[in-house]
Design a protein around this motif. Sequence first.
Motif, short mmCIF file in Angstrom:
data_model
loop_
_atom_site.label_atom_id
_atom_site.label_comp_id
_atom_site.label_asym_id
_atom_site.label_seq_id
_atom_site.Cartn_x
_atom_site.Cartn_y
_atom_site.Cartn_z
N ASN A 15 0.81 -1.22 0.00
CA ASN A 15 0.00 0.00 0.00
C ASN A 15 0.84 1.27 0.00
N CYS A 16 2.03 1.17 -0.55
CA CYS A 16 2.92 2.33 -0.65
C CYS A 16 3.59 2.25 -2.03
N SER A 17 3.22 3.14 -2.92
CA SER A 17 3.67 3.04 -4.31
C SER A 17 5.17 3.32 -4.46
N ALA A 18 5.71 2.80 -5.54
CA ALA A 18 7.12 3.03 -5.87
C ALA A 18 7.39 4.52 -6.05
N ASP A 19 6.45 5.24 -6.65
CA ASP A 19 6.63 6.68 -6.85
C ASP A 19 6.74 7.42 -5.53
N LYS A 20 5.92 7.04 -4.54
CA LYS A 20 5.96 7.70 -3.23
C LYS A 20 7.28 7.44 -2.52
N VAL A 21 7.72 6.18 -2.50
CA VAL A 21 8.97 5.84 -1.81
C VAL A 21 10.14 6.53 -2.49
N TYR A 22 10.23 6.42 -3.80
CA TYR A 22 11.31 7.05 -4.54
C TYR A 22 11.28 8.57 -4.37
N GLY A 23 10.09 9.14 -4.44
CA GLY A 23 9.95 10.58 -4.27
C GLY A 23 10.45 11.05 -2.92
N PHE A 24 10.16 10.28 -1.88
CA PHE A 24 10.65 10.65 -0.55
C PHE A 24 12.17 10.59 -0.50
N VAL A 25 12.73 9.48 -0.96
CA VAL A 25 14.19 9.30 -0.90
C VAL A 25 14.89 10.36 -1.74
N LYS A 26 14.34 10.68 -2.88
CA LYS A 26 14.98 11.67 -3.76
C LYS A 26 14.81 13.10 -3.23
N ASP A 27 13.59 13.45 -2.84
CA ASP A 27 13.28 14.86 -2.58
C ASP A 27 13.18 15.25 -1.11
N LYS A 51 19.29 17.13 -3.42
CA LYS A 51 18.52 16.06 -4.04
C LYS A 51 18.91 15.75 -5.48
N SER A 52 19.90 16.44 -6.01
CA SER A 52 20.32 16.15 -7.38
C SER A 52 21.77 15.69 -7.40
N VAL A 53 22.17 15.14 -8.54
CA VAL A 53 23.53 14.63 -8.71
C VAL A 53 24.54 15.72 -8.35
N GLY A 54 25.52 15.33 -7.55
CA GLY A 54 26.56 16.25 -7.11
C GLY A 54 26.30 16.86 -5.75
N SER A 55 25.05 16.78 -5.27
CA SER A 55 24.73 17.31 -3.94
C SER A 55 25.49 16.53 -2.88
N VAL A 56 25.90 17.24 -1.84
CA VAL A 56 26.63 16.62 -0.72
C VAL A 56 25.87 16.92 0.57
N ARG A 57 25.66 15.86 1.37
CA ARG A 57 24.96 16.00 2.65
C ARG A 57 25.82 15.40 3.77
N LEU A 58 25.74 16.03 4.92
CA LEU A 58 26.44 15.56 6.11
C LEU A 58 25.40 15.01 7.08
N ILE A 76 25.47 12.52 -3.81
CA ILE A 76 24.53 11.86 -4.71
C ILE A 76 25.25 11.66 -6.04
N ARG A 77 25.39 10.40 -6.42
CA ARG A 77 26.17 10.06 -7.62
C ARG A 77 25.30 9.90 -8.87
N ALA A 78 24.08 9.38 -8.69
CA ALA A 78 23.21 9.13 -9.85
C ALA A 78 21.75 9.20 -9.42
N VAL A 79 20.93 9.73 -10.32
CA VAL A 79 19.48 9.80 -10.11
C VAL A 79 18.83 9.40 -11.43
N ASP A 80 17.94 8.40 -11.36
CA ASP A 80 17.24 7.96 -12.56
C ASP A 80 15.75 7.90 -12.24
N ASP A 81 15.03 8.95 -12.63
CA ASP A 81 13.60 9.03 -12.32
C ASP A 81 12.81 7.92 -13.02
N GLU A 82 13.20 7.54 -14.21
CA GLU A 82 12.45 6.52 -14.95
C GLU A 82 12.48 5.17 -14.24
#
Length: 159
Positions: A15-27, A51-58, A76-82
Amino acid sequence: MAQIQRQRVEVQAKNCSADKVYGFVKDTMTKLPPILPQTHKSVQILAGDGKSVGSVRLWKFLLGNSGVPMTVKEKIRAVDDESRTITFGIIDGDVMPLYKTFEFTMSATPIMGDDQSCLVTCTLEYEKQNDDVPAPNEYMEFTNYVTKGIVNHLLIRKA
């Protein structure tokens, strides 16, 4: 001679779509400390938008049952929305004395016949500094815990 190795955890998110999980992790990963305050103490964006390639988080968090304080800097090394896949590489911090490389790839895949559920796969690719370094089992248990925490958060928000 140490070599690149892999470990993987999978969490079925009913009951938790792939789009929702991915959206949370990405954004929205920067909102993890208030969602999992018992383990995640802070996150700070050091470069990019977080949230995009090249971003750095501590990140500052407590690892495992023993609650060992950890600090890691990830890029963040790679992001593939598809394919709903994102890759994070640890570039500095408490992990690096043990591992030459430490990179997570998370993907959220819809479950066939149930587009409101998904399979979340987290793969860790790592190279030990030497053969005496233990496998990162505690990190994979932590990854499993965090993934389930994200899914539970999304389910509560949905209700």
